[in-house]
Enzyme design. Structure first.
Site, PDB file in Angstrom:
ATOM      1  N   LYS A 126     -15.192  46.178  10.553  1.00 40.71           N
ATOM      2  CA  LYS A 126     -16.461  46.465   9.913  1.00 40.71           C
ATOM      3  C   LYS A 126     -16.897  47.874  10.279  1.00 40.71           C
ATOM      4  O   LYS A 126     -16.430  48.388  11.303  1.00 40.71           O
ATOM      5  CB  LYS A 126     -17.506  45.439  10.363  1.00 40.71           C
ATOM      6  CG  LYS A 126     -17.995  45.701  11.811  1.00 40.71           C
ATOM      7  CD  LYS A 126     -18.527  44.541  12.500  1.00 40.71           C
ATOM      8  CE  LYS A 126     -17.439  43.753  13.146  1.00 40.71           C
ATOM      9  NZ  LYS A 126     -16.731  44.505  14.216  1.00 40.71           N
ATOM     10  N   HIS A 146     -10.564  52.576   6.059  1.00 40.65           N
ATOM     11  CA  HIS A 146     -10.338  51.146   5.844  1.00 40.65           C
ATOM     12  C   HIS A 146      -9.730  50.853   4.479  1.00 40.65           C
ATOM     13  O   HIS A 146      -8.784  50.075   4.372  1.00 40.65           O
ATOM     14  CB  HIS A 146     -11.651  50.379   5.986  1.00 40.65           C
ATOM     15  CG  HIS A 146     -12.093  50.209   7.400  1.00 40.65           C
ATOM     16  ND1 HIS A 146     -13.254  49.554   7.754  1.00 40.65           N
ATOM     17  CD2 HIS A 146     -11.525  50.603   8.567  1.00 40.65           C
ATOM     18  CE1 HIS A 146     -13.386  49.565   9.071  1.00 40.65           C
ATOM     19  NE2 HIS A 146     -12.350  50.197   9.578  1.00 40.65           N
ATOM     20  N   ARG A 165     -17.135  61.887  15.687  1.00 38.03           N
ATOM     21  CA  ARG A 165     -16.948  61.241  14.380  1.00 38.03           C
ATOM     22  C   ARG A 165     -18.242  60.638  13.851  1.00 38.03           C
ATOM     23  O   ARG A 165     -18.447  60.548  12.635  1.00 38.03           O
ATOM     24  CB  ARG A 165     -15.868  60.162  14.458  1.00 38.03           C
ATOM     25  CG  ARG A 165     -16.256  58.919  15.246  1.00 38.03           C
ATOM     26  CD  ARG A 165     -15.287  57.766  15.022  1.00 38.03           C
ATOM     27  NE  ARG A 165     -15.719  56.567  15.726  1.00 38.03           N
ATOM     28  CZ  ARG A 165     -16.586  55.684  15.224  1.00 38.03           C
ATOM     29  NH1 ARG A 165     -17.096  55.861  14.016  1.00 38.03           N
ATOM     30  NH2 ARG A 165     -16.939  54.618  15.927  1.00 38.03           N
ATOM     31  N   ILE A 204     -11.142  49.762  19.955  1.00 40.59           N
ATOM     32  CA  ILE A 204     -11.304  48.414  19.420  1.00 40.59           C
ATOM     33  C   ILE A 204      -9.950  47.754  19.215  1.00 40.59           C
ATOM     34  O   ILE A 204      -9.802  46.541  19.379  1.00 40.59           O
ATOM     35  CB  ILE A 204     -12.126  48.425  18.114  1.00 40.59           C
ATOM     36  CG1 ILE A 204     -12.472  47.004  17.686  1.00 40.59           C
ATOM     37  CG2 ILE A 204     -11.395  49.164  16.998  1.00 40.59           C
ATOM     38  CD1 ILE A 204     -13.291  46.223  18.681  1.00 40.59           C
ATOM     39  N   ALA A 205      -8.920  48.549  18.863  1.00 37.25           N
ATOM     40  CA  ALA A 205      -7.571  47.995  18.724  1.00 37.25           C
ATOM     41  C   ALA A 205      -7.064  47.476  20.065  1.00 37.25           C
ATOM     42  O   ALA A 205      -6.417  46.422  20.134  1.00 37.25           O
ATOM     43  CB  ALA A 205      -6.621  49.057  18.174  1.00 37.25           C
ATOM     44  N   ASP A 247     -21.777  51.997  11.601  1.00 33.67           N
ATOM     45  CA  ASP A 247     -21.239  51.564  12.889  1.00 33.67           C
ATOM     46  C   ASP A 247     -22.071  50.464  13.526  1.00 33.67           C
ATOM     47  O   ASP A 247     -21.520  49.501  14.073  1.00 33.67           O
ATOM     48  CB  ASP A 247     -21.144  52.758  13.848  1.00 33.67           C
ATOM     49  CG  ASP A 247     -19.737  53.325  13.931  1.00 33.67           C
ATOM     50  OD1 ASP A 247     -19.072  53.076  14.946  1.00 33.67           O
ATOM     51  OD2 ASP A 247     -19.301  53.978  12.974  1.00 33.67           O
TER      52      ASP A 247
END
Length: 344
Positions: free
Chosen positions: A100, A82, A168, A18-19, A181
């Site tokens: 999120k 987070h 994970r 996602i990064a 998720d």
């Protein structure tokens, strides 16, 4: 940080998928640039920096938080980290956009919101759906009474892995399971329209590790006379659609409702009306920035707009709304018997 022509300088914390998507989209957004990246290892940070042409790479999060040339940090870690990552950045005086689900539980989310508000810093959950212009147009129609009073919301988000025992998504310590998720999307979608529910029911299939593999939720709003039937799964490939039914009509979103390019309004006595990203002046669902993008630029642009305006919260993704979603997710986990070590 204020000023309409101010370049917004981003730091990216974490180097996962996602990064990478976020950084790729940001490269095409005028007036913003990624100037630093951090990972838990310098090797990973340097590889990411070389891939995207980022000038500085750090092998620890604190170094990124201390970088004076970073205005805002995008926290892209798994949600189990987070709170730690966002708090570190806020304590160092950095504005934060946090992926999120916002945190693992409502208590952690409340701590982050208090920290940001006490320090006068911008904080926003990266709920890109809320920033999507197609979704924003839908909410305008609903609030203008296009479908009357809402009676039902239906939404689902399910995928199949397979996700083995070592993944994970099967690890309670990492906030594993479908709910945080994937379930955060249908829950957030329903609460965008109706606010926080006063009734929460849920049922789930749990893994041997104790995380949810598949969860069904029934949320209720007594005063509004509305309900939402929502599903999320990491063992079933659901349609990933949503539908809002009111007393005067219905709105249907096709697969991918959480980053849509169109929806259809159905009203008795009228032909179906399709609303598209192109019709709203966006190209490829990416705000005119190019074809094939996933639309993360919408939330990036909202952060940049808010920072230039000197705002500490986004009206599109308000912090009180993110807190309300986390309370609902906590209530669902309570009903299905899923607990994380961080809940203690």
């Amino acid at each position: 940080m204020t000023g309409t022509d101010r370049v917004v300088r981003w730091g990216v914390l974490a180097t996962g998928g996602i990064a990478a998507t976020f950084t790729e989209d940001l490269r095409s957004l005028p007036g913003s640039e990624v100037v630093a990246v951090a990972s838990r290892t310098e090797t990973s940070a340097r590889a990411f920096a070389e891939r995207f042409g980022i000038p500085r790479a750090y092998g620890d999060w604190a170094a990124l938080a201390a970088d004076d040339e970073v205005d805002v940090v995008y926290v892209a870690t798994p949600h189990s980290a987070h709170r730690e990552a966002a708090a570190l950045c806020l304590e160092a005086g950095k504005h934060v956009l946090c992926e999120k689900a916002f945190t693992l539980n409502a208590r952690e989310a409340e701590e982050l919101v208090k920290l940001a508000r006490d320090r006068g810093l911008f904080l926003m959950e990266a709920m890109w759906t809320y920033c999507n212009p197609v979704v924003r147009r839908m909410t305008e129609l609903v609030r203008d009474g296009a479908i009357g009073d809402i009676r039902t919301v239906q939404a689902d988000f399910g995928i199949t892995g397979p996700f083995g025992a070592g993944h994970r998504l099967r690890d309670p310590a990492l906030g594993g399971g479908a709910l945080l998720d994937l379930g955060v999307y249908p829950v957030s979608f329903a609460q965008l329209l109706l606010g926080e529910p006063d009734r929460v029911q849920a049922d789930a299939l749990l893994s041997p590790e104790g995380v949810d593999l598949h969860t069904a939720m029934l949320l209720g709003w007594s005063e509004a006379g509305a309900s939402a039937l929502l599903n999320c799964s990491i063992v079933a490939d659901t349609p990933r659609t949503s539908s809002i039914t009111g007393t005067k009509g219905r709105i249907d979103f096709p697969p991918g409702f959480f980053h849509p390019e169109r929806f259809v309004l159905h009203r008795p006595g009228h032909d179906p009306e399709e609303f598209t990203a192109a019709g709203l002046g966006t190209a490829g669902g990416a705000g005119g920035a190019g074809e094939g993008l996933r639309g993360l630029q919408f939330e990036q642009a909202e952060v940049a707009r808010a920072l230039r305006a000197g705002e500490t919260e986004s009206p599109l993704v308000p912090l009180d709304g993110s807190l309300a979603v986390m309370r609902t997710l906590d209530a669902v986990r309570d009903r299905i018997g899923v607990r994380y070590p961080a809940d203690a």
